[in-house]
Motif scaffolding. Structure first.
Motif, short mmCIF file in Angstrom:
data_model
loop_
_atom_site.label_atom_id
_atom_site.label_comp_id
_atom_site.label_asym_id
_atom_site.label_seq_id
_atom_site.Cartn_x
_atom_site.Cartn_y
_atom_site.Cartn_z
N LYS A 56 0.86 -1.18 0.00
CA LYS A 56 0.00 0.00 0.00
C LYS A 56 0.89 1.23 0.00
O LYS A 56 2.07 1.15 0.36
N SER A 57 0.32 2.35 -0.38
CA SER A 57 1.08 3.60 -0.39
C SER A 57 0.53 4.54 0.68
O SER A 57 -0.70 4.65 0.84
N PHE A 58 1.42 5.18 1.38
CA PHE A 58 1.04 6.14 2.40
C PHE A 58 1.66 7.50 2.09
O PHE A 58 2.77 7.58 1.57
N PRO A 59 0.95 8.60 2.40
CA PRO A 59 1.51 9.92 2.13
C PRO A 59 2.72 10.21 3.02
O PRO A 59 2.68 9.96 4.22
N GLU A 60 3.79 10.67 2.41
CA GLU A 60 4.98 11.04 3.16
C GLU A 60 4.73 12.33 3.93
O GLU A 60 4.11 13.27 3.42
N LYS A 61 5.23 12.38 5.16
CA LYS A 61 5.08 13.58 5.99
C LYS A 61 6.44 14.02 6.50
O LYS A 61 7.27 13.20 6.88
N ARG A 62 6.64 15.34 6.49
CA ARG A 62 7.84 15.93 7.07
C ARG A 62 7.43 17.10 7.94
O ARG A 62 6.68 17.97 7.49
N ASP A 63 7.90 17.06 9.16
CA ASP A 63 7.51 18.10 10.13
C ASP A 63 5.99 18.19 10.27
O ASP A 63 5.43 19.28 10.41
N GLY A 64 5.33 17.01 10.19
CA GLY A 64 3.89 16.96 10.37
C GLY A 64 3.09 17.38 9.16
O GLY A 64 1.85 17.43 9.21
N LYS A 65 3.75 17.68 8.03
CA LYS A 65 3.04 18.12 6.83
C LYS A 65 3.26 17.14 5.69
O LYS A 65 4.35 16.59 5.53
N LYS A 66 2.23 16.92 4.90
CA LYS A 66 2.33 16.03 3.75
C LYS A 66 3.19 16.68 2.67
O LYS A 66 3.07 17.86 2.37
N THR A 67 4.07 15.86 2.08
CA THR A 67 4.97 16.36 1.03
C THR A 67 4.38 16.20 -0.37
O THR A 67 4.91 16.74 -1.33
N GLY A 68 3.29 15.43 -0.48
CA GLY A 68 2.72 15.14 -1.79
C GLY A 68 3.30 13.90 -2.42
O GLY A 68 2.90 13.49 -3.52
N ARG A 69 4.27 13.30 -1.74
CA ARG A 69 4.90 12.07 -2.23
C ARG A 69 4.32 10.87 -1.52
O ARG A 69 4.07 10.91 -0.33
N MET A 70 4.07 9.79 -2.27
CA MET A 70 3.54 8.57 -1.70
C MET A 70 4.68 7.58 -1.47
O MET A 70 5.52 7.37 -2.34
N ILE A 71 4.68 6.97 -0.30
CA ILE A 71 5.71 6.00 0.07
C ILE A 71 5.12 4.59 0.01
O ILE A 71 4.15 4.29 0.70
N PRO A 72 5.69 3.70 -0.81
CA PRO A 72 5.19 2.32 -0.87
C PRO A 72 5.64 1.54 0.36
O PRO A 72 6.78 1.66 0.80
N PHE A 73 4.74 0.74 0.88
CA PHE A 73 5.03 -0.08 2.05
C PHE A 73 4.64 -1.51 1.71
O PHE A 73 3.47 -1.79 1.44
N ALA A 74 5.61 -2.39 1.69
CA ALA A 74 5.36 -3.76 1.27
C ALA A 74 5.39 -4.72 2.45
O ALA A 74 6.15 -4.53 3.40
#
Length: 332
Positions: free
Chosen positions: A106-124
Motif C-alpha cells: 500500500k502507499s502512504f503519504p509522506e510527511k515531514r515536520d507533520g506536513k504532507k509532502t505530496g509524495r507517496m511512500i510504498p510499504f510492502a
C-alpha cells in the motif's frame, strides 16, 4: 524474518528466493509457467484471496498457480492461518509448514515536520497463506463464505467468453488492432522477421500465412505489442539492451509473460515452445538462478503492459488493491 504461523513476515530477499524457487521447480518439471493461458475460458483455477475475494495478480498469481499445480490443489481459494481459525476451521497439522507467501503493498503519504509532502511512500509486506485444500473448514461454512465473497467482489473477470467456432480469433484481432490504432503504432506486414523497432515505434510481422497457425500469429503479435508498451512515451522500460544481457532477458520475459496474459484475456491457446524445448527451458533456468528478482520484476511489468494493450489502468483491473508489488525495488 519469521514470526509465527499466523502472519509470517520475511525479508524481501527471502520472498524473491521463494517465488523464484517455485518457478524454477516448475521449469525443472518441464512446465513453462508463463506459457499457460491464464483465465482463458473463465478458468476457475485462477488463485483468489479469501480476504478480498479478488483474483491474485502478477507474480502472486503465477506463484500460487504453480504451487497449486505442483501440489495437486483443486480449490482456487487461499487463506491465512488466522482467517481459517475465524471460520471455525484449522490448517491440517501435516500442512502447517507448507505455507505459501504472498506479497502486497500500500502507499502512504509522506510527511515531514507533520506536513504532507505530496509524495507517496510504498510499504510492502508479506503474508503466509494456505490453499483451502490444506484446511479443514466445515463444508457449509466454507460454501457460505465463498458465496459472500462472490457477491462482494464478483466472479473472476471473464472479459472474453469462449468464442463461437469461426470467431475464435476475433477478440485477439480486435484488441491488438485497437491498441495499435490508439497508440498510432504502424504494423508492417511482410518479410521473415517479427520485431518491434523502438526508434521507429513500429512493429513488423510476417504474413499470417507464414505461421503454423493463427494462434501463433497472434501470440507473436502480442509479444511485439508488449515490447512496444515499453516505449519512452508509454511505460518507459529499457528496450535497447545488448543481446544476451540480463536486461535483455528481463525484457524478453516481460514480453513472454505479457503475450500469455493477452492470450488468456482473448481466449486463445498459447502455442507450445517450438524448436529445442529443452534448450529454451534450460536458458530460463540459468537466467532465473542468476537473477532471483527477475520473475517478480517481469511479472509486474507484464501485468501493466497487458492493461495498457486493453486500454485499462491498474485501478480498473483491480480497484483498491495493489497485489504483488516489490516492483518498486525489484530492479535494484
Amino acid at each position: 524474518m519469521a514470526t509465527n504461523n499466523n502472519n509470517e513476515t520475511k525479508s524481501f530477499r527471502d520472498m524473491y528466493a521463494v517465488i523464484t524457487a517455485t518457478v524454477l521447480a516448475s521449469l525443472k518439471a518441464g512446465i513453462v509457467p508463463w506459457l499457460r493461458p491464464w483465465a482463458a475460458s473463465g478458468d476457475r483455477s485462477v488463485p483468489r484471496s479469501a480476504s478480498t475475494g479478488k483474483a491474485y495478480r502478477s507474480a502472486n498469481m503465477i506463484h500460487l498457480m504453480i504451487k497449486g499445480q505442483l501440489s495437486g490443489y483443486v480449490s482456487p481459494w487461499w487463506i491465512t492461518y488466522k482467517q481459517c481459525q475465524k471460520l471455525g476451521g484449522n490448517v491440517r497439522l501435516s500442512e502447517c509448514k507448507k505455507w505459501t507467501p504472498v506479497l502486497f503493498w500500500k502507499s502512504f503519504p509522506e510527511k515531514r515536520d507533520g506536513k504532507k509532502t505530496g509524495r507517496m511512500i510504498p510499504f510492502a509486506r508479506s503474508f503466509l497463506v494456505y490453499n483451502f485444500d490444506q484446511c479443514e473448514i466445515p463444508g457449509n461454512i466454507a460454501e457460505r463464505y465463498v458465496a459472500r465473497l462472490e457477491r462482494v467482489a464478483g466472479p473472476i473477470a471473464e472479459p472474453n467468453p469462449v468464442p463461437a467456432i469461426g470467431d475464435e480469433f476475433a477478440a485477439a484481432d480486435d484488441s491488438s488492432s485497437a491498441y495499435l490504432e490508439r497508440e498510432s503504432i504502424p504494423l508492417r506486414i511482410g518479410g521473415d522477421s517479427a520485431h518491434y523497432n523502438p526508434a521507429l515505434d513500429s512493429i513488423a510481422m510476417p504474413t499470417r500465412e507464414s505461421f503454423h497457425g493463427v494462434a501463433e500469429y497472434f501470440s507473436t503479435l502480442f509479444h511485439e505489442c508488449i515490447h512496444s508498451t515499453g516505449h519512452g512515451s508509454r511505460l518507459k522500460r529499457e528496450l535497447t539492451n545488448p543481446f544476451g544481457s540480463n536486461r535483455y532477458a528481463r525484457e524478453e520475459l516481460v514480453a513472454e509473460m505479457g503475450a500469455a496474459f493477452c492470450a488468456g484475456r482473448t481466449a486463445i491457446d498459447v502455442p507450445a515452445v517450438t524448436g529445442n524445448r529443452d534448450s529454451y527451458i534450460a536458458n530460463w533456468i540459468a537466467k532465473l538462478e542468476d537473477n532471483p528478482k527477475m520473475i517478480v520484476w517481469a511479472a509486474s511489468r507484464a501485468e501493466k503492459a497487458t492493461a495498457m494493450i486493453f486500454g485499462e489502468t491498474a485501478d480498473e483491473r483491480d480497484p483498491g488493491e495493489r497485489e504483488t508489488a516489490l516492483e518498486y525495488n525489484a530492479a535494484k
